[in-house]
Structures are given as structure tokens and as C-alpha cells.
Design an enzyme around this catalytic site. Structure first.
Site, PDB file in Angstrom:
ATOM      1  N   SER A  40       0.812  -1.208   0.000  1.00  0.00           N
ATOM      2  CA  SER A  40       0.000   0.000   0.000  1.00  0.00           C
ATOM      3  C   SER A  40       0.851   1.266   0.000  1.00  0.00           C
ATOM      4  CB  SER A  40      -0.959  -0.054   1.182  1.00  0.00           C
ATOM      5  OG  SER A  40      -2.110   0.667   0.869  1.00  0.00           O
ATOM      6  N   HIS A  90      -7.707  -5.636   0.154  1.00  0.00           N
ATOM      7  CA  HIS A  90      -6.467  -4.878   0.284  1.00  0.00           C
ATOM      8  C   HIS A  90      -5.681  -5.413   1.485  1.00  0.00           C
ATOM      9  CE1 HIS A  90      -4.111  -1.207  -0.204  1.00  0.00           C
ATOM     10  NE2 HIS A  90      -4.186  -1.005   1.104  1.00  0.00           N
TER      11      HIS A  90
HETATM   12  C1  GCU Z   1      -5.396   4.676   2.073  1.00  0.00           C
HETATM   13  C2  GCU Z   1      -4.832   5.519   0.951  1.00  0.00           C
HETATM   14  C3  GCU Z   1      -4.027   4.703  -0.041  1.00  0.00           C
HETATM   15  C4  GCU Z   1      -3.007   3.876   0.683  1.00  0.00           C
HETATM   16  C5  GCU Z   1      -3.674   3.063   1.768  1.00  0.00           C
HETATM   17  C6  GCU Z   1      -2.711   2.275   2.663  1.00  0.00           C
HETATM   18  O1  GCU Z   1      -6.384   3.845   1.566  1.00  0.00           O
HETATM   19  O2  GCU Z   1      -5.904   6.191   0.332  1.00  0.00           O
HETATM   20  O3  GCU Z   1      -3.368   5.541  -0.984  1.00  0.00           O
HETATM   21  O4  GCU Z   1      -2.308   3.060  -0.228  1.00  0.00           O
HETATM   22  O5  GCU Z   1      -4.366   3.917   2.640  1.00  0.00           O
HETATM   23  O6  GCU Z   1      -1.554   2.628   2.773  1.00  0.00           O
HETATM   24  O7  GCU Z   1      -3.172   1.304   3.271  1.00  0.00           O
END
Ligand code: GCU
Length: 452
Positions: free
Chosen positions: A290, A432
Site C-alpha cells: 500500500s 487490500h
Molecule cells: C489509504 C490511501 C491509499 C493507501 C492506503 C494504505 O487507503 O488512500 O493511498 O495506499 O491507505 O496505505 O493502506
């Protein structure tokens, strides 16, 4: 003034074929709506021509759909002065430096050199970690610059069964080193990860993301540091962290950013790790999930010692193309996380489709090293198709190095059907996350490239 629009088509061979045409833009001041309409008309016309030319070619409709929203992209292999980049030298000496400068000035910010002082102290170790599977070492990296000080803890596991120097995953974690495993010896990170944190995360809180039995069992070393130990994940400018070592890099449009600090510290950890006899310095993969996947990409771009760069669900500002505007947009990123990017990046809020650069060019900066991008089916916010497409569109840069079809796919692979070539991609089922399935694939992929 000419504007070049790039249409990306599939070919029946395993390579990407670029079809260019030039729109003579005699009235640059025409309003955006008209401009978009014109592009749309041209696209429709062009698609019609192509479809009739290739009628009967299997998979064509699906392939074209793969590129939805990414047809108009800034060119990878044309320099700012208009030179078509055809040779490796032109890439290395003209295009690569100018693209690097663009990403550093406009998006991720400048990167400092070494601090005045840096010291590595092993403060704990055991040869009998993880039930004898590994040797554990904990190291404090202490840094001083211009009378500013900070320190970061690095946790390292080495596989005891290794026959020689082991390949290494160098990673950042979200919740503290102590959250990746339940080993009671791991020092608890007292620094906040994000401003809203009240107390440290519980031990082993993130252990599902760290299948150490698998990683060490397959002969890989793994090292990690916590995001908040390096730089708190929040707005403001605390001085007791890595950003605080370089306050002079703040008041500028291409300021040193939080993603920059995370990436820079990965390189400082590597300075130490590459000298350890148990580690193969030519087999280091930088991996992140992420926001830390965005960081892994930027670290990989900056530091050629990373032989492989792994971006897990990195999404917007990471692997995903900005222009598609699927899932998170630049406005979303800059509203919630302005400090990840430099001040210059703010000017692209609301202009995702007009930016003069995009993430396939970032990927290309990692060539000829290996890149692995992974997505999750339920992670629309990270735009899986945009993550895949940008990696695929980096292929022409690898071709300059003599690597054909670096990512051997011209259409989005099916779920749970990984593609492992010189570069790799998979989309797994689920949300995710960084899962055991992801790690299994990273290991299988690296095993093809890292002999150990
Ligand atoms: C949020 C953010 C993302 C990021 C994510 C994370 O969702 O909007 O850009 O990648 O956090 O780091 O878990």
C-alpha cells in the site's frame, strides 16, 4: 504546437506495439471540454479503424478493454525536446535522468545524501529464533545531521539453513517491528505510527502479513523497520525523526517528503545489510504494501542496489496510472496525505488527466531490474487494472536493455493466475492486504531470478 497522443494496442505477439499519431493543436487555448470531445472522436475513429483491421484476431475486444482510460498517456520513449528514444544510451543519458528529475521535483520530492554521522549498533541477537529456523538481530541505526539526531530500529531474521549468503526482503511495516511476530524479545516501538495512535500496537498484531515460517523456510532473510519509527505518518513536521535531520529541505516546492524519508531510510538500512556475510548483496528485494508499496517503488527508483522491487496493492501514487482516475485520485491523495508528496504535487489536484508524467514512467526507471506488482480483486480503490497496465507499459524501457516482453502479458491476467516473467504481476482474490498468497508468489518469482 503539436500534441502527441499515444494509443496502445495489443499485438498477437507478446509485445506491446505503439501506435502514434499527431494531433496538430493549432489552438492550445481551446477549452478542455472541446479538447476532450475531440480526443474522444479521434479515439472512436481510431478504434474503429483498428478493430476493422484486426477483425478476427482473438481476444482483441478484451485486450482493448484492458487499456480503458489509459489510451492517452505521456510518452515513455520521447524526450522533452521531442527526441524519439531508440538506444540504451539515449535512455540512460537523456530520458531516464529527465524522468527521474520530473518524479523527484513534481511528486516524491528531493532526496538527501548521507547524514554527517551514521552508526549501526546490534543491541540484541539470538541464533535460536523462530524455533531454530532463524537467527534474529536487532540493530539501532543512529543518525546525526547538523546537530539533529534520530534513530530507527531494524529487525533482521536470517535463515539458519542457508547454504550461503541468502537473498533478502527489505521491507517497512505499519505497526512496529514487534507487531510482525510474537517473539517477546522484539523491542516495542514506542514512537507513534500515526498522530491518532494512543499506545503501541499489540505484539504480533500484524503477524498475518508476515509469514516468517514461509519466508525463512524458503531460505530468504527478511529485514523490517516501522514507518513511524522513521517519520510519523501524519501532517506537521516533528523534528525527532528522519525528516528532522534535514530541516533545510522543507521550505522548497520539491521538499523532502514522508515517502522520501521512508525510502531514504530503506537505503540506509541496505548500507548495513549489504555488508553482512549472511546476505547476498546482489539479491535484495525491496517490498512494501500500500503506502509502503508506493515507498518501495520510489526506493527502487532511487537505489540501484535493489535488484527487485515489489509493490503490493500500492494503488494511486504507486503502481496505478493516475490518468485513469479509477479509485483514488490525486485530489484524494493530496487531501488526506499531502505530506507523502512534495508541495509541487498539489498543483495536479483535479488535473490527473493532464499531468505530463504518469506511473508507467516511474516503473520504467527501475529497468532493467525486476519489478513485481500485485493487486487484490476487491481493492478497487487501488485500481488493479491501472496497476497492471502501468507495469505492462514499462516494457519498452526493458526492451532497450534487450529484455523482450519483461511482463509477458498484453491483457489483464485472470484472478489468481500470476504472470511471472522478467517482471511479475498477479491479482488475487480478496481485499487490500499483504497475504501469504502474495508472499508465496514473490518467493516463487524471485526463486526464478535469484539463485540461492
Ligand atoms: C489509504 C490511501 C491509499 C493507501 C492506503 C494504505 O487507503 O488512500 O493511498 O495506499 O491507505 O496505505 O493502506
Amino acid at each position: 504546437m503539436g500534441k502527441i497522443f499515444q494509443y496502445v494496442l495489443d499485438t498477437t505477439k507478446n509485445s506491446v506495439f505503439y501506435f502514434h499519431f499527431i494531433l496538430l493543436d493549432t489552438a492550445p487555448s481551446l477549452c478542455y471540454a472541446f479538447h476532450e470531445t475531440r480526443v474522444h472522436v479521434m479515439k472512436t475513429f481510431l478504434t474503429g479503424v483498428i478493430v476493422s483491421l484486426l477483425i478476427g484476431t482473438t481476444g482483441m475486444a478484451q485486450d482493448t478493454a484492458s487499456f480503458k482510460g489509459s489510451e492517452v498517456l505521456p510518452e515513455l520513449l520521447r524526450s522533452e525536446s521531442g527526441l524519439q528514444i531508440k538506444t540504451l544510451d539515449e535512455w540512460k543519458f537523456i530520458r531516464q535522468p529527465e524522468l527521474y528529475e520530473t518524479f523527484s521535483k513534481e511528486m516524491y520530492g528531493c532526496m538527501p545524501g548521507l547524514p554527517e554521522e551514521i552508526k549501526y549498533t546490534v543491541f540484541e541477537s539470538s541464533t535460536n529464533a523462530l524455533n531454530g529456523l532463524a537467527t534474529r538481530k536487532q540493530i539501532t541505526i543512529s543518525m546525526v545531521n547538523n546537530a539533529h539526531k534520530t534513530s530507527v530500529d531494524l529487525l533482521l531474521y536470517l535463515p539458519n539453513a542457508a547454504r550461503g549468503p541468502a537473498p533478502l526482503f527489505l521491507t517497512l511495516n505499519f505497526k512496529g517491528n514487534h507487531a510482525i511476530s510474537d517473539e517477546p524479545e522484539i523491542k516495542i516501538c514506542e514512537k507513534k505510527m500515526a498522530p491518532s495512535d494512543k499506545e503501541p500496537y499489540p505484539r504480533a498484531d500484524a503477524s498475518s502479513r508476515w509469514p516468517l515460517d514461509l519466508i525463512l523456510g524458503k531460505g530468504y532473510a527478511v529485514a523490517t523497520m516501522a514507518r513511524g519509527d522513521i517519520a510519523i505518518d501524519g501532517k506537521g513536521f516533528p523534528t525527532n525523526n528522519v525528516l528532522g535531520l534535514f530541516p533545510e529541505l522543507q521550505n522548497r516546492k520539491d521538499n523532502f517528503t514522508t515517502i522520501g524519508a521512508w525510502a531514504w531510510t530503506l537505503s540506509r538500512a541496505l548500507d548495513f545489510l549489504e555488508k553482512q556475510p549472511e546476505i547476498n548483496p546482489r539479491q535484495v528485494a525491496v517490498l512494501g504494501h500500500s503506502r509502503l508499496g508506493k515507498t518501495a517503488l520510489w526506493a527502487g527508483v532511487n537505489d540501484p542496489r535493489f535488484a527487485a522491487v515489489i509493490s503490493n496493492d500500492s494503488g494511486a501514487g504507486g503502481a496505478a496510472l493516475s490518468r485513469r482516475m479509477m479509485g483514488e485520485t490525486i485530489a484524494d491523495l493530496c487531501r488526506a496525505f499531502p505530506y507523502w508528496f512534495c508541495q509541487n504535487f498539489q498543483k495536479y489536484v483535479g488535473h490527473d488527466k493532464e499531468m505530463p508524467f504518469d506511473q508507467h514512467q516511474l516503473m520504467a526507471l527501475i529497468a532493467p531490474r525486476h519489478i513485481y506488482v500485485a493487486s487484490a480483486e476487491d481493492d478497487a480503490w487501488a485500481d488493479p487494472e491501472g496497476e497492471f497496465t502501468s507495469l505492462m507499459l514499462a516494457n519498452p524501457a526493458f526492451e532497450l536493455f534487450g529484455i523482450q516482453a519483461a511482463l509477458p502479458a498484453t491483457k489483464m491476467p485472470l484472478v489468481n493466475e500470476p504472470v511471472h516473467g522478467h517482471n511479475g504481476y498477479h491479482m488475487r482474490t480478496g481485499k487490500h492486504d499483504l497475504s501469504r498468497y502474495d508472499w508465496e508468489n514473490y518467493i516463487e518469482f524471485l526463486d526464478k531470478h535469484f539463485e540461492h
